[in-house]
Design an enzyme around this catalytic site. Structure first.
Site, PDB file in Angstrom:
ATOM      1  N   TRP A 127       0.865  -1.186   0.000  1.00 48.84           N
ATOM      2  CA  TRP A 127       0.000   0.000   0.000  1.00 48.84           C
ATOM      3  C   TRP A 127       0.908   1.245   0.000  1.00 48.84           C
ATOM      4  CZ3 TRP A 127      -2.053   2.769   4.772  1.00 48.84           C
ATOM      5  CH2 TRP A 127      -3.098   3.638   4.444  1.00 48.84           C
ATOM      6  N   ASP A 208      -0.527  -5.865   9.061  1.00 46.67           N
ATOM      7  CA  ASP A 208      -1.577  -4.881   8.774  1.00 46.67           C
ATOM      8  C   ASP A 208      -2.782  -5.667   8.264  1.00 46.67           C
ATOM      9  OD1 ASP A 208      -3.188  -2.826   7.956  1.00 46.67           O
ATOM     10  OD2 ASP A 208      -1.687  -1.832   6.704  1.00 46.67           O
ATOM     11  N   ALA A 210      -6.562  -5.117   7.218  1.00 49.72           N
ATOM     12  CA  ALA A 210      -7.576  -4.088   6.949  1.00 49.72           C
ATOM     13  C   ALA A 210      -8.802  -4.656   6.231  1.00 49.72           C
ATOM     14  CB  ALA A 210      -6.959  -2.970   6.109  1.00 49.72           C
ATOM     15  N   LYS A 243     -13.372  -1.111   6.350  1.00 53.33           N
ATOM     16  CA  LYS A 243     -13.953  -1.870   5.250  1.00 53.33           C
ATOM     17  C   LYS A 243     -14.956  -2.910   5.755  1.00 53.33           C
ATOM     18  CE  LYS A 243     -10.167  -0.012   3.618  1.00 53.33           C
ATOM     19  NZ  LYS A 243      -9.709   0.797   2.529  1.00 53.33           N
TER      20      LYS A 243
END
Ligand code: LMR
Length: 394
Positions: A127, A208, A210, A243
């Protein structure tokens, strides 16, 4: 002072959002920013979230401060969702943060404080904002190979070869599931090997996560992070609820630090709270509170899981439709990886010129590295994208 400021490089993803908004074409297609969309192109508020908001509105009696770590129940409930029973709760420290980005930022602040000489290893690609925050905090970093553009699969040999250079105490940043931007994910066996490698090196895993629930399901998507947590003495986890709860603008994130023992976890808890205080004081509460209410109430939780599952299956269906369409149009199976990828994103393997051509000629917006947001598609637009890809020479 302000006269001395230089223009900052624009964020690629946010720039694309702007360009899409300014395009007057009515049939334009937005496959840019990672926001879930239903078949009509809307990003609805989940019914479980609406219901929690209703209940909160009638039950909430104060807007006074919470604590620097946020509501501890949030840390417990979201920590349990991610980690299951992989690690004892008393080894977990957790603070609420403004979104997953806030958790990434606070993790890197913690690294700067506790291990200033450590290097952070990041997947190539990752990202873009990971790299930007790492640069902003002046942390040393190195890329590790991750994606094979030719096959659309994880380059696991390359990844392991590069991670062989990890030094003791370095951080290895991993995407818990639904890799952003590629959509290519580690298998269960590969997670075991990564855990072996990190353990052998004495490095620290930094995960991470998400998109839990967008790939293979809530538990399946947490398999990698749980494997690491069960094995390693120390670990950092940055989680986002943007999300999977669809509460993007509420900024609900969580930073978890797993410590070797309960005493170290207590010190880590205090340090994370201190870091929150230095950066923004109290974390946002509204979104975090909704998440806690949903996760701790049987009815709301069941409703949320059902809605999340519907989103997940919808994205999987679009993946299959796109792969089928491309198989027919290209007369080959070279795009089958799209159906194997998981989460919101797939990297198609188009050149920047091809990406630009699809935008110019077809009004299709994807990130310059050819990352598409699968949720930006619907049954009608899949064939349009497939045709545009073939026309662009993919
Ligand atoms: C994305 O990758 O599109 C999302 O995570 C949104 C963002 O903040 O970049």
């Amino acid at each position: 002072m302000l006269n001395d400021l230089k223009e900052q490089p624009a964020d690629k993803i946010l720039m694309l959002m702007q360009a899409f908004r300014e395009d007057p074409r009515e049939d334009k297609i937005d496959l840019g920013v990672g926001v879930y969309r239903d078949a009509d192109g809307n990003t609805p508020i989940m019914a479980a979230v609406k219901e929690a908001e209703k209940r909160l509105w009638s039950a909430e009696t104060t807007k006074s401060y919470t604590g620097l770590a946020g509501d501890p129940e949030y840390g417990r409930a979201l920590g349990d969702l991610i980690l299951g029973d992989a690690v004892a709760r008393d080894r977990r420290a957790a603070v609420a943060t403004p979104g997953g980005t806030g958790a990434v930022r606070q993790a890197l602040e913690l690294m700067r404080m506790a291990a200033p000489g450590a290097r952070i290893w990041v997947s190539d690609p990752t990202w873009p904002n990971h790299l930007s925050i790492i640069k902003h905090l002046e942390r040393p970093s190195s890329p590790y190979r991750y994606f094979d553009d030719a096959t659309g699969q994880v380059d696991f040999d390359g990844m392991c070869a590069d991670l062989d250079a990890v030094a003791e105490g370095d951080l290895v940043l991993l995407h818990g599931c639904c890799h952003n931007p590629t959509g290519a994910n580690l298998t269960s066996e590969q997670w075991d090997k990564v855990a072996d490698l990190i353990e052998a090196k004495g490095a620290i895993a930094f995960v991470d996560i998400a998109y839990q629930g967008f790939g293979d399901g809530l538990d399946a998507d947490a398999e990698g992070v749980r494997k690491l947590a069960a094995r390693l003495p120390e670990m950092l986890i940055a989680a986002s609820c943007s999300k999977n709860f669809g509460i993007y603008r509420e900024r609900a994130g969580l930073l978890i630090a797993i410590a070797p023992d309960a005493a170290a976890a207590k010190t880590a808890q205090g340090t994370l709270a201190h870091l929150n205080r230095q950066n923004f004081s109290f974390p946002p509460d509204h979104g975090a509170r909704l998440v806690t209410m949903i996760l701790t109430d049987g009815t709301l939780r069941a409703q949320w899981q059902e809605e999340l599952e519907e989103m997940r299956l919808g994205m999987l269906g679009l993946r299959r439709q796109l792969a089928d369409e491309l198989r027919q149009r290209s007369n080959s199976d070279r795009f089958d990886f799209i159906a194997e990828h998981r989460g919101m994103f797939s990297r198609l393997g188009a050149t920047p010129e091809q990406v630009e051509a699809m935008r110019r000629d077809n009004g299709i917006y994807m990130v310059g590295d050819s990352r598409i947001n699968v949720a930006g598609l619907n049954a009608r637009t899949v064939p349009i994208l497939a045709a545009a890809m073939i026309d662009a020479g993919l």
